[in-house]
Enzyme design. Structure first.
Site, PDB file in Angstrom:
ATOM      1  N   THR A  19       0.843  -1.213   0.000  1.00  0.00           N
ATOM      2  CA  THR A  19       0.000   0.000   0.000  1.00  0.00           C
ATOM      3  C   THR A  19       0.873   1.255   0.000  1.00  0.00           C
ATOM      4  O   THR A  19       0.426   2.293  -0.484  1.00  0.00           O
ATOM      5  CB  THR A  19      -0.884   0.041   1.259  1.00  0.00           C
ATOM      6  N   ASP A  20       2.100   1.161   0.541  1.00  0.00           N
ATOM      7  CA  ASP A  20       2.879   2.405   0.733  1.00  0.00           C
ATOM      8  C   ASP A  20       3.178   3.088  -0.592  1.00  0.00           C
ATOM      9  O   ASP A  20       3.150   4.314  -0.683  1.00  0.00           O
ATOM     10  CB  ASP A  20       4.151   2.164   1.571  1.00  0.00           C
ATOM     11  N   LEU A 107      12.077  -8.471   7.247  1.00  0.00           N
ATOM     12  CA  LEU A 107      12.048  -7.678   8.486  1.00  0.00           C
ATOM     13  C   LEU A 107      12.902  -6.414   8.345  1.00  0.00           C
ATOM     14  O   LEU A 107      13.308  -5.806   9.328  1.00  0.00           O
ATOM     15  CB  LEU A 107      12.523  -8.522   9.674  1.00  0.00           C
ATOM     16  N   SER A 108      13.149  -6.023   7.101  1.00  0.00           N
ATOM     17  CA  SER A 108      13.806  -4.741   6.800  1.00  0.00           C
ATOM     18  C   SER A 108      15.227  -4.629   7.334  1.00  0.00           C
ATOM     19  O   SER A 108      15.622  -3.595   7.869  1.00  0.00           O
ATOM     20  CB  SER A 108      12.966  -3.563   7.312  1.00  0.00           C
ATOM     21  N   SER A 109      15.993  -5.710   7.154  1.00  0.00           N
ATOM     22  CA  SER A 109      17.399  -5.617   7.558  1.00  0.00           C
ATOM     23  C   SER A 109      18.107  -4.540   6.744  1.00  0.00           C
ATOM     24  O   SER A 109      18.983  -3.844   7.264  1.00  0.00           O
ATOM     25  CB  SER A 109      18.097  -6.962   7.367  1.00  0.00           C
ATOM     26  N   ASP A 154       9.470   0.954   5.279  1.00  0.00           N
ATOM     27  CA  ASP A 154      10.509   0.316   6.093  1.00  0.00           C
ATOM     28  C   ASP A 154      11.401   1.367   6.760  1.00  0.00           C
ATOM     29  O   ASP A 154      11.712   1.281   7.950  1.00  0.00           O
ATOM     30  CB  ASP A 154      11.373  -0.616   5.222  1.00  0.00           C
TER      31      ASP A 154
HETATM   32  C1  GLA Z   1       8.955  -3.993   0.967  1.00  0.00           C
HETATM   33  C2  GLA Z   1       9.148  -2.521   0.550  1.00  0.00           C
HETATM   34  C3  GLA Z   1       8.126  -1.631   1.264  1.00  0.00           C
HETATM   35  C4  GLA Z   1       6.707  -2.159   1.096  1.00  0.00           C
HETATM   36  C5  GLA Z   1       6.645  -3.666   1.424  1.00  0.00           C
HETATM   37  C6  GLA Z   1       5.302  -4.252   1.108  1.00  0.00           C
HETATM   38  O1  GLA Z   1       9.269  -4.149   2.325  1.00  0.00           O
HETATM   39  O2  GLA Z   1      10.441  -2.081   0.872  1.00  0.00           O
HETATM   40  O3  GLA Z   1       8.230  -0.306   0.794  1.00  0.00           O
HETATM   41  O4  GLA Z   1       6.199  -1.876  -0.178  1.00  0.00           O
HETATM   42  O5  GLA Z   1       7.631  -4.401   0.721  1.00  0.00           O
HETATM   43  O6  GLA Z   1       4.337  -3.666   1.913  1.00  0.00           O
END
Ligand code: GLA
Length: 354
Positions: A19-20, A107-109, A154
């Site tokens: 969605t972002d 998990l956004s490492s 993230d």
């Molecule tokens: C990844 C992207 C985010 C977001 C998610 C899905 O983490 O880096 O910006 O789009 O996927 O929600």
């Protein structure tokens, strides 16, 4: 070796995926898995970064130019280049990186690494950048390093985390509303044991499909679409229904209603699986097993195509639910999952005592 240390957390998204990048809403939590960097200034204008005592180092000019190699050095180069373009003076530093965020898990490492690198680089040069400006700069660094057209969730979560809170992000207004997590529930994560596959190309494909759908409707972004406008387009339908779920989920949190929140997580998973088609059989199985073992709700988290599921459970049982689901999953698939409870922590910053 260090004069000072900075930290930046990873994140788990409770609801609101894909969605972002359509100006929408999401509800991530900054978690107690983080990147820390010890750093000290150098006089020769070089930036030399080592990771976790591993042999070798990335050695770049302070504006990011030079040979970054083809691993995480590219991220360092992108962070430095983006900061240089925003006016960071070309001051060098040594940095030593360590991380407790699993890599490739959703998990956004990488966002945590970018934000921590940027804080070290900014501190070394007495360059002032923080908050949403820092998050936007590091989104640009991620896009530059990987070529993936990611959104800003993230980096916003890593920068703006708040202990004990989820973060209601409005990715159009770029506002953050911390929403307290009720004491009666806790969040846990189970890694499927499979890294994300096809993530880069499929992610870009979903993003273009959303952009095409918005253009067909004459809208700036699917944030502006109503459910009836997108009823026959599954990709757009996911974005519109997911935005509504995020707002309802934030409301459920405010009421302390873990059951309602859990039901929205399950709806979100179904939509990601059936409408957006970013799930995998392993993630679907883990969601089912989490529910069988007592979760209030569970869903894939992040971009999909592998990585983790997130679950919500009664506070005292979250870790046990995650472990039980993981054990059963291992018995059924032979894969090696990893289960752990997470706590919501404050966003990135300088470590006390530095
Ligand atoms: C990844 C992207 C985010 C977001 C998610 C899905 O983490 O880096 O910006 O789009 O996927 O929600």
């Amino acid at each position: 070796m260090t004069d000072a240390r900075v930290r930046a957390p990873g994140r788990v998204n409770l609801v609101g995926d894909h969605t972002d990048y359509q100006d929408g809403y999401c509800l991530p939590v900054a978690i107690d898995r983080e990147v820390t960097i010890g750093w000290r200034p150098r006089r020769d204008g070089r930036v030399v970064v080592r990771s976790g005592g591993l042999p070798g180092a990335v050695d770049l000019a302070a504006d990011g130019s030079g040979d970054p190699g083809d691993g995480w050095g590219r991220t360092v180069a992108a962070v430095l280049a983006v900061l240089a373009a925003r006016g960071r003076p070309p001051v060098g530093f040594d940095a030593d990186v360590s991380s407790t965020v699993p890599v490739g898990a959703g998990l956004s490492s990488s966002a945590a690494f970018e934000v921590a690198c940027a804080l070290a680089a900014a501190a070394a040069a007495h360059f002032d950048i923080g908050g949403t400006d820092l998050a936007l700069a590091m989104q640009e660094a991620e896009q530059r390093a990987t070529g993936v057209p990611c959104g800003v969730m993230d980096q916003m979560a890593s920068v703006h985390g708040r202990a004990g809170h989820a973060l209601l992000l409005d990715c159009r207004a770029l506002t953050v509303e911390p929403v307290p997590l009720p004491a009666s529930v806790a969040v846990a994560v189970v890694h499927s044991g499979l890294p994300r596959r096809l993530e880069h190309s499929e992610y870009a494909a979903r993003r273009s499909a959303c952009e095409a759908a918005a253009a067909r409707l004459g809208l700036a972004a699917l944030r502006d679409a109503t459910p009836d406008l997108v009823a026959s387009d599954p990709v757009a339908r996911h974005v519109v229904s997911e935005n509504a779920r995020v707002l309802a989920a934030a409301e459920a949190l405010r009421r302390g209603d873990g059951d309602a929140f859990g039901a929205l997580m399950l709806d979100s998973h179904r939509s990601l699986r059936d409408d957006l088609r970013v799930s995998t059989p392993e993630l679907d199985l883990l969601v089912d097993l989490a529910m069988e073992h007592g979760a209030l709700g569970a869903r894939l988290t992040g971009a999909g195509f592998g990585g983790c599921v997130v679950l919500l459970a009664p506070h005292d049982s979250a870790a046990a639910v995650a472990r039980a689901a993981a054990e059963r999953y291992h018995a059924l698939t032979g894969l090696e999952p990893m289960a752990f409870a997470v706590r919501a922590v404050d966003g990135a910053g300088v470590l006390q005592g530095s």
